[in-house]
Scaffold this active site. Structure first.
Site, PDB file in Angstrom:
ATOM      1  N   CYS A   2      46.583 -14.227 -12.201  1.00 31.18           N
ATOM      2  CA  CYS A   2      45.334 -13.457 -12.305  1.00 31.18           C
ATOM      3  C   CYS A   2      44.204 -14.344 -12.801  1.00 31.18           C
ATOM      4  CB  CYS A   2      45.505 -12.317 -13.293  1.00 31.18           C
ATOM      5  SG  CYS A   2      46.804 -11.181 -12.861  1.00 31.18           S
ATOM      6  N   TRP A  70      46.869 -10.889  -9.626  1.00 24.71           N
ATOM      7  CA  TRP A  70      48.068 -11.402  -8.946  1.00 24.71           C
ATOM      8  C   TRP A  70      49.190 -10.549  -9.523  1.00 24.71           C
ATOM      9  CZ3 TRP A  70      50.094 -14.931  -5.514  1.00 24.71           C
ATOM     10  CH2 TRP A  70      51.397 -15.326  -5.682  1.00 24.71           C
ATOM     11  N   GLY A  97      48.513 -12.432 -17.533  1.00 28.25           N
ATOM     12  CA  GLY A  97      49.719 -12.640 -18.340  1.00 28.25           C
ATOM     13  C   GLY A  97      50.661 -11.447 -18.205  1.00 28.25           C
ATOM     14  N   LYS A 601      51.416 -22.959   4.700  1.00 29.23           N
ATOM     15  CA  LYS A 601      52.038 -22.615   3.421  1.00 29.23           C
ATOM     16  C   LYS A 601      53.052 -21.485   3.609  1.00 29.23           C
ATOM     17  CE  LYS A 601      52.951 -22.679  -0.877  1.00 29.23           C
ATOM     18  NZ  LYS A 601      53.863 -23.763  -1.328  1.00 29.23           N
TER      19      LYS A 601
HETATM   20  C1  AGP Z   1      58.484 -26.845   1.380  1.00 27.89           C
HETATM   21  O1  AGP Z   1      57.727 -27.817   0.684  1.00 27.89           O
HETATM   22  C2  AGP Z   1      57.756 -26.321   2.587  1.00 27.89           C
HETATM   23  N1  AGP Z   1      56.463 -25.870   2.284  1.00 27.89           N
HETATM   24  C3  AGP Z   1      58.586 -25.302   3.360  1.00 27.89           C
HETATM   25  O2  AGP Z   1      59.822 -25.894   3.667  1.00 27.89           O
HETATM   26  C4  AGP Z   1      58.880 -23.977   2.617  1.00 27.89           C
HETATM   27  O3  AGP Z   1      59.757 -24.213   1.542  1.00 27.89           O
HETATM   28  C5  AGP Z   1      59.544 -23.010   3.610  1.00 27.89           C
HETATM   29  O4  AGP Z   1      58.627 -22.753   4.651  1.00 27.89           O
HETATM   30  C6  AGP Z   1      59.969 -21.689   2.966  1.00 27.89           C
HETATM   31  O5  AGP Z   1      58.844 -21.003   2.496  1.00 27.89           O
HETATM   32  P1  AGP Z   1      59.075 -19.712   1.560  1.00 27.89           P
HETATM   33  O6  AGP Z   1      59.756 -20.192   0.324  1.00 27.89           O
HETATM   34  O7  AGP Z   1      57.706 -19.186   1.312  1.00 27.89           O
HETATM   35  O8  AGP Z   1      59.950 -18.747   2.326  1.00 27.89           O
END
Ligand code: AGP
Length: 606
Positions: A2, A70, A97, A601
């Site tokens: 947050c 968050w 928190g 990500k």
């Molecule tokens: C790891 O550094 C990568 N960004 C990638 O392997 C990631 O761990 C994988 O895509 C799984 O993502 P998640 O934990 O959000 O499911």
């Protein structure tokens, strides 16, 4: 995590606060809200833009508090968005928190006829201040009295409509910074929303509260003792402030590992009995007692965490475990029955391959559990039970602090299941006590970051890297290779050290270095032999060794020492230097460490 932001001065508070929330967005959030004593409160789910669109034109006032949420307790909804108020709608609280003892406080306040509208821990604080205000008849004293009753972490912004110019904050385990302007003052979780107004700040310390008005700021301890804060001038720009002064989010998140581990175990260990208290598993605890098999499904780094979990659960809970990548599991014809647990691990909680694997397992009757970081995410919602990481948002594409939290969460689950079975209280206590010592041991490793940077520079010309480990650190060899390849784009592969002679050893020569994880554990001697095999072929070796293992120096070209810990917990320590090595290796190549090419990500597609 947050973000809080508060203002008192001469400007239009709504404009200052909404603008400030925009620079806090990087922290990750799911809802937002604002309170202006003379105007009222507005909340919205989703982007800050949604909140801005709801704030009326005549939303006037020269002080107020704002918040990006968050979610930790309670789904991401408008009702659960901060700020939260007391019964009378006079005291408003924005909080970063976790209040651990919020349930017991809430029960007491309900008995005193307080009515609650949200599922959050934060709302309890507003009602507690209301209750103490009746006794103390003084806003500041009521806040101090309330914070003395609270256990957990907080970074706060508290407003009281009867004293609109005054805003109170408090800090315990979650950062709070005061911004000192000309006839105006600010409170925030980090300097980023303050810097456009002033560079003069004071960082609060744990156990301190501060009271700001447009012309004053006073800092106290919870014993009402006055504190003279140390003003600092921030030279960062906003982008640097969002990274806590680090060059990249990835480095900031690696450095957060000690705090993340504390947050993952917070309130979840009963050390004297050697037990793990996992509220998210309580509803299925009886079913877990009879479970005969665990299938862990995950992808990427989370999959490697699962591989460590396999060793933990088989050794300490005596349960057969298999670990599958989501993208494979969902297309196999897995044999699953009602005695099988499907355990999904996912930082984002949105990885489609993992999600579809869960759906497949549930279709076949498995109980689905989750280890997830993002509260209220799809995987969190579609699993039957589970535990949240509480690692805070992870911005860097390369997963670092979340991985440390996943390993920690798996050790808690191992403790939980093991103590339901043959694990003794003595062993449980040993694991719990060692978990409490790990943050300090991680700090010791992070203190070597300059050395790791020098190693990355020494091996900067390498086009290939082999990572080797055995048993608990075999998955860490795989993860270390993934970290390096995904942000530096060179060929890096992990393999079980015992597997080298079955192929990978053919690659070794003076241009193909190896990272060897050779901790003083049950396979240490074997690792030394494997390192000799590499040395005999002129391969260069960086060894990860346990402090005091001097013999490693005779085999390796470079040695990174880590503190001793239990073998089952050693991956939590051995992962850290490999994250730092990968970071500095990629950074010196001038690559986009936080957003490496071709990767996302959260992989929400097949
Ligand atoms: C790891 O550094 C990568 N960004 C990638 O392997 C990631 O761990 C994988 O895509 C799984 O993502 P998640 O934990 O959000 O499911």
């Amino acid at each position: 995590m947050c973000g809080i932001f508060a203002y008192t001065g001469k400007k239009n508070a709504a404009e200052v606060l909404l603008d400030g929330l925009t620079s806090l967005e990087y922290r990750g959030y799911d809802s937002a809200g604002i309170f202006i004593p003379e105007a009222g409160t507005v909340k919205a789910v989703g982007a800050v833009g949604n909140l801005k669109a709801k704030v009326p034109q005549n939303f006037k006032g020269q002080s107020g508090i704002a918040h990006l949420r968050w979610a930790t307790h309670g789904e991401p909804t408008e009702i659960n968005a901060h700020p939260h108020s007391d019964c009378a709608g006079e005291i408003w609280v924005a909080h970063n928190g976790i209040i651990e003892n919020y349930k017991e406080i809430k029960d007491k306040l309900i008995k005193k006829k307080h009515t609650f509208v949200s599922d959050t821990d934060t709302e309890v604080l507003a009602h507690l201040i209301e209750e103490n205000l009746k006794k103390e008849n003084d806003f500041e004293k009521a806040v101090i009295a309330s914070l003395r009753e609270v256990r957990g972490t907080y970074g706060l912004a508290i407003a009281y409509s009867k004293e609109p110019e005054k805003i109170i904050t408090g800090r315990m385990g979650a950062p709070v910074v005061l911004g000192l302007g000309e006839n105006e003052n600010f409170i925030a979780s980090d300097p980023s929303p303050i810097l456009r107004h002033t560079k003069n700040v004071i960082y609060l310390r744990d156990g301190e509260i501060a009271v700001i008005t447009p012309s004053s700021h006073n800092i106290y301890t919870l014993d009402h003792n006055r504190v003279i804060g140390t003003p600092e001038t921030i030279e960062w720009d906003i982008s640097q402030a969002q990274k806590g002064g680090y060059e990249h989010f990835m480095l900031k998140e690696i450095m957060e590992a000690p705090e993340v581990l504390k947050n993952t175990i917070r309130g979840r260990l009963i050390v004297k009995d050697g037990l793990a208290k996992l509220g998210g598993l309580e509803s299925v605890a009886d079913k877990l007692r009879d479970v005969k098999r665990i299938i862990i499904v995950a992808c990427g780094t989370a999959y490697y965490a699962g591989l460590v979990g396999e060793y933990m659960l088989e050794e300490y809970a005596g349960i057969p475990v298999e670990v599958e990548v989501g993208s494979e599991f969902r297309y196999r014809k897995p044999v699953i029955d009602g005695d099988t647990i499907l355990l999904a691990i996912s930082q984002s909680g949105e990885t489609l391959d993992t999600l579809e694997a869960i759906r497949e397992g549930k279709r076949k009757g498995a109980l689905a559990l989750g280890v997830v970081n993002a509260i209220g995410s799809t995987i969190a919602r579609e699993t039957d039970a589970g535990i949240y990481n509480h690692a805070g948002p992870e911005i860097g594409v390369a997963s670092t602090k979340a991985f440390i939290s996943q390993l920690t969460a798996l050790s808690l689950i191992t403790l939980f299941l093991g103590r339901q079975r043959q694990m003794s209280a003595t062993m449980g206590k040993r694991i719990a006590e060692e978990l409490l010592l790990l943050p300090e041991k991680i700090e010791a490793i992070l203190g070597q970051k300059e050395y790791l940077q020098s190693l990355a520079e020494k091996y900067a010309d390498s086009r290939d890297f082999l990572y080797i480990g055995r048993k608990y650190n075999y998955p860490i060899a795989l993860e270390g290779a993934l970290k390096l390849k995904e942000i530096s784009y060179i060929h890096a592969e992990g393999c079980g050290a015992g597997e080298m002679k079955h192929g990978p050893l053919a690659m070794i020569d003076e241009n193909f270095p190896t990272m060897a994880i050779a901790l003083r554990d049950s396979v240490y001697e074997k690792m030394l032999s494997n390192m000799q095999e590499i040395k005999a072929r002129k391969g260069k070796i960086i060894a990860l060794a346990t402090e005091g293992s001097e013999e490693v120096r005779g085999v390796a070209d470079d040695v990174i020492y880590v503190p001793k810990t239990l073998e089952m917990l050693s991956p939590i320590l051995s992962a850290i230097p490999l994250q730092l090595f990968a970071y500095y290796f990629a950074r010196q190549k001038g690559l986009n460490v936080d957003r490496p090419r071709n990767l996302a990500k959260s992989v929400t597609v097949e």
